[in-house]
Write a protein that holds these residues in place. Structure first.
Motif, PDB file in Angstrom:
ATOM      1  N   GLN A 286       0.822  -1.222   0.000  1.00 13.63           N
ATOM      2  CA  GLN A 286       0.000   0.000   0.000  1.00 13.63           C
ATOM      3  C   GLN A 286       0.851   1.265   0.000  1.00 13.63           C
ATOM      4  O   GLN A 286       2.041   1.217   0.304  1.00 13.63           O
ATOM      5  CB  GLN A 286      -0.939   0.011   1.216  1.00 13.63           C
ATOM      6  CG  GLN A 286      -1.854  -1.190   1.318  1.00 13.63           C
ATOM      7  CD  GLN A 286      -2.637  -1.444   0.044  1.00 13.63           C
ATOM      8  OE1 GLN A 286      -3.193  -0.518  -0.544  1.00 13.63           O
ATOM      9  NE2 GLN A 286      -2.667  -2.682  -0.423  1.00 13.63           N
ATOM     10  N   VAL A 287       0.188   2.363  -0.303  1.00  7.24           N
ATOM     11  CA  VAL A 287       0.893   3.633  -0.473  1.00  7.24           C
ATOM     12  C   VAL A 287       1.704   4.054   0.759  1.00  7.24           C
ATOM     13  O   VAL A 287       2.778   4.637   0.634  1.00  7.24           O
ATOM     14  CB  VAL A 287      -0.105   4.733  -0.939  1.00  7.24           C
ATOM     15  CG1 VAL A 287      -1.148   5.013   0.115  1.00  7.24           C
ATOM     16  CG2 VAL A 287       0.618   5.995  -1.352  1.00  7.24           C
ATOM     17  N   ASP A 288       1.199   3.725   1.936  1.00  3.91           N
ATOM     18  CA  ASP A 288       1.913   4.145   3.150  1.00  3.91           C
ATOM     19  C   ASP A 288       2.977   3.147   3.613  1.00  3.91           C
ATOM     20  O   ASP A 288       3.634   3.372   4.628  1.00  3.91           O
ATOM     21  CB  ASP A 288       0.912   4.328   4.314  1.00  3.91           C
ATOM     22  CG  ASP A 288       0.001   5.505   4.046  1.00  3.91           C
ATOM     23  OD1 ASP A 288       0.439   6.438   3.344  1.00  3.91           O
ATOM     24  OD2 ASP A 288      -1.151   5.479   4.528  1.00  3.91           O
ATOM     25  N   ASP A 289       3.088   2.046   2.880  1.00  3.10           N
ATOM     26  CA  ASP A 289       3.997   0.990   3.335  1.00  3.10           C
ATOM     27  C   ASP A 289       5.443   1.197   2.883  1.00  3.10           C
ATOM     28  O   ASP A 289       6.078   0.293   2.336  1.00  3.10           O
ATOM     29  CB  ASP A 289       3.506  -0.380   2.832  1.00  3.10           C
ATOM     30  CG  ASP A 289       2.178  -0.770   3.439  1.00  3.10           C
ATOM     31  OD1 ASP A 289       1.901  -0.324   4.566  1.00  3.10           O
ATOM     32  OD2 ASP A 289       1.422  -1.513   2.794  1.00  3.10           O
ATOM     33  N   LEU A 290       5.929   2.399   3.082  1.00  2.00           N
ATOM     34  CA  LEU A 290       7.331   2.671   2.789  1.00  2.00           C
ATOM     35  C   LEU A 290       7.833   3.523   3.936  1.00  2.00           C
ATOM     36  O   LEU A 290       7.227   4.533   4.265  1.00  2.00           O
ATOM     37  CB  LEU A 290       7.474   3.431   1.465  1.00  2.00           C
ATOM     38  CG  LEU A 290       8.919   3.545   0.988  1.00  2.00           C
ATOM     39  CD1 LEU A 290       9.356   2.264   0.288  1.00  2.00           C
ATOM     40  CD2 LEU A 290       9.087   4.708   0.039  1.00  2.00           C
ATOM     41  N   GLN A 291       8.919   3.102   4.543  1.00  7.80           N
ATOM     42  CA  GLN A 291       9.348   3.813   5.731  1.00  7.80           C
ATOM     43  C   GLN A 291      10.805   4.196   5.663  1.00  7.80           C
ATOM     44  O   GLN A 291      11.582   3.557   4.959  1.00  7.80           O
ATOM     45  CB  GLN A 291       9.115   2.919   6.938  1.00  7.80           C
ATOM     46  CG  GLN A 291       7.741   2.299   6.895  1.00  7.80           C
ATOM     47  CD  GLN A 291       7.151   2.137   8.261  1.00  7.80           C
ATOM     48  OE1 GLN A 291       7.836   2.200   9.258  1.00  7.80           O
ATOM     49  NE2 GLN A 291       5.854   1.919   8.299  1.00  7.80           N
ATOM     50  N   GLU A 292      11.121   5.241   6.437  1.00  7.97           N
ATOM     51  CA  GLU A 292      12.515   5.621   6.529  1.00  7.97           C
ATOM     52  C   GLU A 292      13.229   4.535   7.305  1.00  7.97           C
ATOM     53  O   GLU A 292      12.675   3.947   8.216  1.00  7.97           O
ATOM     54  CB  GLU A 292      12.643   6.975   7.211  1.00  7.97           C
ATOM     55  CG  GLU A 292      12.091   8.034   6.297  1.00  7.97           C
ATOM     56  CD  GLU A 292      12.351   9.459   6.731  1.00  7.97           C
ATOM     57  OE1 GLU A 292      13.199   9.661   7.617  1.00  7.97           O
ATOM     58  OE2 GLU A 292      11.707  10.343   6.162  1.00  7.97           O
ATOM     59  N   PHE A 293      14.462   4.271   6.916  1.00  3.77           N
ATOM     60  CA  PHE A 293      15.207   3.198   7.556  1.00  3.77           C
ATOM     61  C   PHE A 293      15.832   3.696   8.847  1.00  3.77           C
ATOM     62  O   PHE A 293      16.413   4.774   8.890  1.00  3.77           O
ATOM     63  CB  PHE A 293      16.296   2.696   6.615  1.00  3.77           C
ATOM     64  CG  PHE A 293      17.095   1.588   7.213  1.00  3.77           C
ATOM     65  CD1 PHE A 293      16.574   0.306   7.282  1.00  3.77           C
ATOM     66  CD2 PHE A 293      18.362   1.819   7.717  1.00  3.77           C
ATOM     67  CE1 PHE A 293      17.302  -0.731   7.845  1.00  3.77           C
ATOM     68  CE2 PHE A 293      19.098   0.788   8.276  1.00  3.77           C
ATOM     69  CZ  PHE A 293      18.564  -0.480   8.335  1.00  3.77           C
ATOM     70  N   ASN A 294      15.697   2.907   9.882  1.00  6.93           N
ATOM     71  CA  ASN A 294      16.294   3.257  11.154  1.00  6.93           C
ATOM     72  C   ASN A 294      17.167   2.078  11.607  1.00  6.93           C
ATOM     73  O   ASN A 294      16.654   1.022  11.976  1.00  6.93           O
ATOM     74  CB  ASN A 294      15.165   3.541  12.147  1.00  6.93           C
ATOM     75  CG  ASN A 294      15.699   3.925  13.499  1.00  6.93           C
ATOM     76  OD1 ASN A 294      16.640   3.340  14.000  1.00  6.93           O
ATOM     77  ND2 ASN A 294      15.083   4.927  14.095  1.00  6.93           N
ATOM     78  N   ALA A 295      18.491   2.282  11.549  1.00 10.65           N
ATOM     79  CA  ALA A 295      19.427   1.180  11.818  1.00 10.65           C
ATOM     80  C   ALA A 295      19.280   0.660  13.250  1.00 10.65           C
ATOM     81  O   ALA A 295      19.371  -0.541  13.501  1.00 10.65           O
ATOM     82  CB  ALA A 295      20.857   1.626  11.565  1.00 10.65           C
ATOM     83  N   LYS A 296      18.993   1.584  14.175  1.00 13.14           N
ATOM     84  CA  LYS A 296      18.882   1.177  15.577  1.00 13.14           C
ATOM     85  C   LYS A 296      17.701   0.218  15.767  1.00 13.14           C
ATOM     86  O   LYS A 296      17.831  -0.844  16.376  1.00 13.14           O
ATOM     87  CB  LYS A 296      18.682   2.440  16.429  1.00 13.14           C
ATOM     88  CG  LYS A 296      19.066   2.252  17.858  1.00 13.14           C
ATOM     89  CD  LYS A 296      18.761   3.517  18.658  1.00 13.14           C
ATOM     90  CE  LYS A 296      19.514   3.463  19.951  1.00 13.14           C
ATOM     91  NZ  LYS A 296      20.731   4.251  19.942  1.00 13.14           N
ATOM     92  N   ASP A 297      16.541   0.608  15.214  1.00  5.08           N
ATOM     93  CA  ASP A 297      15.352  -0.246  15.315  1.00  5.08           C
ATOM     94  C   ASP A 297      15.592  -1.590  14.626  1.00  5.08           C
ATOM     95  O   ASP A 297      15.173  -2.636  15.116  1.00  5.08           O
ATOM     96  CB  ASP A 297      14.145   0.425  14.636  1.00  5.08           C
ATOM     97  CG  ASP A 297      13.549   1.497  15.531  1.00  5.08           C
ATOM     98  OD1 ASP A 297      13.989   1.603  16.698  1.00  5.08           O
ATOM     99  OD2 ASP A 297      12.667   2.237  15.057  1.00  5.08           O
ATOM    100  N   PHE A 298      16.244  -1.497  13.475  1.00  2.52           N
ATOM    101  CA  PHE A 298      16.486  -2.714  12.709  1.00  2.52           C
ATOM    102  C   PHE A 298      17.309  -3.700  13.540  1.00  2.52           C
ATOM    103  O   PHE A 298      16.968  -4.876  13.644  1.00  2.52           O
ATOM    104  CB  PHE A 298      17.225  -2.372  11.414  1.00  2.52           C
ATOM    105  CG  PHE A 298      17.469  -3.550  10.519  1.00  2.52           C
ATOM    106  CD1 PHE A 298      16.530  -3.920   9.570  1.00  2.52           C
ATOM    107  CD2 PHE A 298      18.625  -4.304  10.638  1.00  2.52           C
ATOM    108  CE1 PHE A 298      16.740  -5.024   8.760  1.00  2.52           C
ATOM    109  CE2 PHE A 298      18.849  -5.405   9.835  1.00  2.52           C
ATOM    110  CZ  PHE A 298      17.907  -5.761   8.889  1.00  2.52           C
ATOM    111  N   CYS A 299      18.374  -3.201  14.153  1.00  9.32           N
ATOM    112  CA  CYS A 299      19.270  -4.084  14.910  1.00  9.32           C
ATOM    113  C   CYS A 299      18.588  -4.594  16.177  1.00  9.32           C
ATOM    114  O   CYS A 299      18.787  -5.735  16.594  1.00  9.32           O
ATOM    115  CB  CYS A 299      20.570  -3.362  15.232  1.00  9.32           C
ATOM    116  SG  CYS A 299      21.450  -2.945  13.724  1.00  9.32           S
ATOM    117  N   ARG A 300      17.763  -3.744  16.772  1.00  8.39           N
ATOM    118  CA  ARG A 300      17.017  -4.142  17.962  1.00  8.39           C
ATOM    119  C   ARG A 300      16.052  -5.283  17.591  1.00  8.39           C
ATOM    120  O   ARG A 300      15.909  -6.269  18.313  1.00  8.39           O
ATOM    121  CB  ARG A 300      16.234  -2.917  18.482  1.00  8.39           C
ATOM    122  CG  ARG A 300      15.861  -2.968  19.939  1.00  8.39           C
ATOM    123  CD  ARG A 300      15.650  -1.571  20.495  1.00  8.39           C
ATOM    124  NE  ARG A 300      14.779  -0.740  19.686  1.00  8.39           N
ATOM    125  CZ  ARG A 300      13.474  -0.584  19.900  1.00  8.39           C
ATOM    126  NH1 ARG A 300      12.879  -1.208  20.884  1.00  8.39           N
ATOM    127  NH2 ARG A 300      12.760   0.205  19.123  1.00  8.39           N
TER     128      ARG A 300
END
Ligand code: GDP
Length: 302
Positions: A284-298
């Motif tokens: 969907q149109v809103d399903d693109l997010q800024e990448f956050n390395a901290k969240d990703f690693c967590r």
């Protein structure tokens, strides 16, 4: 679904195996380090990164006297985070900007162009979409739908037109309209990969030349690779090939919502020393997010 939730789900398998490693009784011993290294190597981040992360964590643990599972988990997340490249310039919000989206068919280029066009038009940018995928008629129709939804013009030519000349026309049109953000979709499949790379190299050259001569002043051009996260190590090979041929500026990783191979993001970022600009977490149109390395690693470590 938020970035963290989507990632948590996507990274479930990797996290479960890591969880097993972190269930140790009493002391952190040699077995723990071996298990951790094996688990990281078996993940999708690639052996090279995995071994380095594991060695660095071992050094950090010795230096800081880390012994408990929560301490080691936190330290592992911090080690992983260091393998991502920070974004110095975001080619979507730092305008004027022209972005060429490259990647193999099915990676999610067209969808990503549509999502970004909507998001940036909503933020008040004067956006133009260009369709330089002149092979796949469906790609042009798909872009039209996204363009209409976002209220953004889609510049296209007949199927079979020369993609580099389409890009030239797109920038002419952007010049006339005084656009500050130009998003160009490109083709992902030709008979051979060298053929595709040659064609894309020409597209990049022509686009750069035209963009340097905009009425409002030079417009920087970025080449962004869109990769389907589910392609795992294959995605890394694609990325290396595109980077060698075109000199990439950033990565967008799609379909992180449906895969347990999220670790590949790290392999690509580390190997190519490129920032991950956005992640796709749905259709969907809103399903693109800024990448956050901290969240990703967590999310990866749990
Ligand atoms: P292209 O060939 O690279 O232009 O790829 P498309 O944009 O046509 O996308 C291929 C398919 O992947 C489409 O069905 C999209 O809806 C889907 N897709 C794209 N991005 C995502 C994503 O982040 N998550 C999911 N689940 N599907 C996606």
């Amino acid at each position: 679904m938020g970035f963290f939730d989507a990632l948590s789900r996507g990274l479930e398998r990797s996290r479960e195996t890591l969880n097993e490693v972190f269930y140790f009784g009493g002391e952190v011993d040699e077995d723990f380090w071996e298990d951790l290294e094996d688990t990281l190597v078996m993940g999708d981040m690639g052996a090279e990164v995995a071994i380095q992360v594991s060695d660095d964590l071992r050094d950090a643990a010795a230096k800081k006297n880390l012994k408990t599972a929560p301490q080691l988990r936190r330290a592992l997340a911090e080690q992983l985070e260091q393998h991502f490249v920070p974004i110095e310039r975001d080619p979507f919000s730092d305008t004027p900007s022209c972005v060429l989206f490259v990647g193999i068919n099915g990676a999610g280029k067209t969808t990503t162009v549509g999502k970004i066009a909507s998001a940036m038009a909503a933020r008040g940018k004067n956006v133009v979409i260009g369709s330089a995928d002149t092979f796949r008629a469906a790609a042009i129709e798909q872009l039209d739908v996204w363009g209409q939804r976002a209220g953004v013009p889609v510049i296209k030519r007949d199927r079979g037109s020369d993609p580099a000349s389409v890009c030239y026309d797109v920038l002419d049109e952007a010049d006339k309209r005084g656009s500050d953000l130009v998003l160009i979709d490109t083709a992902g499949r030709l008979h051979t990969s060298p053929e595709l790379m040659r064609e894309l190299a020409k597209v990049v050259n022509v686009t750069r030349k035209r963009a340097a001569n905009m009425a409002a002043g030079p417009m920087p051009v970025s080449v962004v690779l869109v990769i389907d996260a589910a392609t795992g190590q294959n995605g890394l090979n694609q990325a290396l090939e595109f980077n060698e041929a075109l000199g990439l500026d950033g990565i967008i990783m799609t379909k992180l919502d449906g895969t347990a191979k999220g670790g590949i993001a790290m392999a690509v970022a580390e190997k190519l020393k490129l920032p991950i600009l956005r992640v796709g977490v749905g259709e969907q149109v809103d399903d693109l997010q800024e990448f956050n390395a901290k969240d990703f690693c967590r999310a990866l470590v749990g």
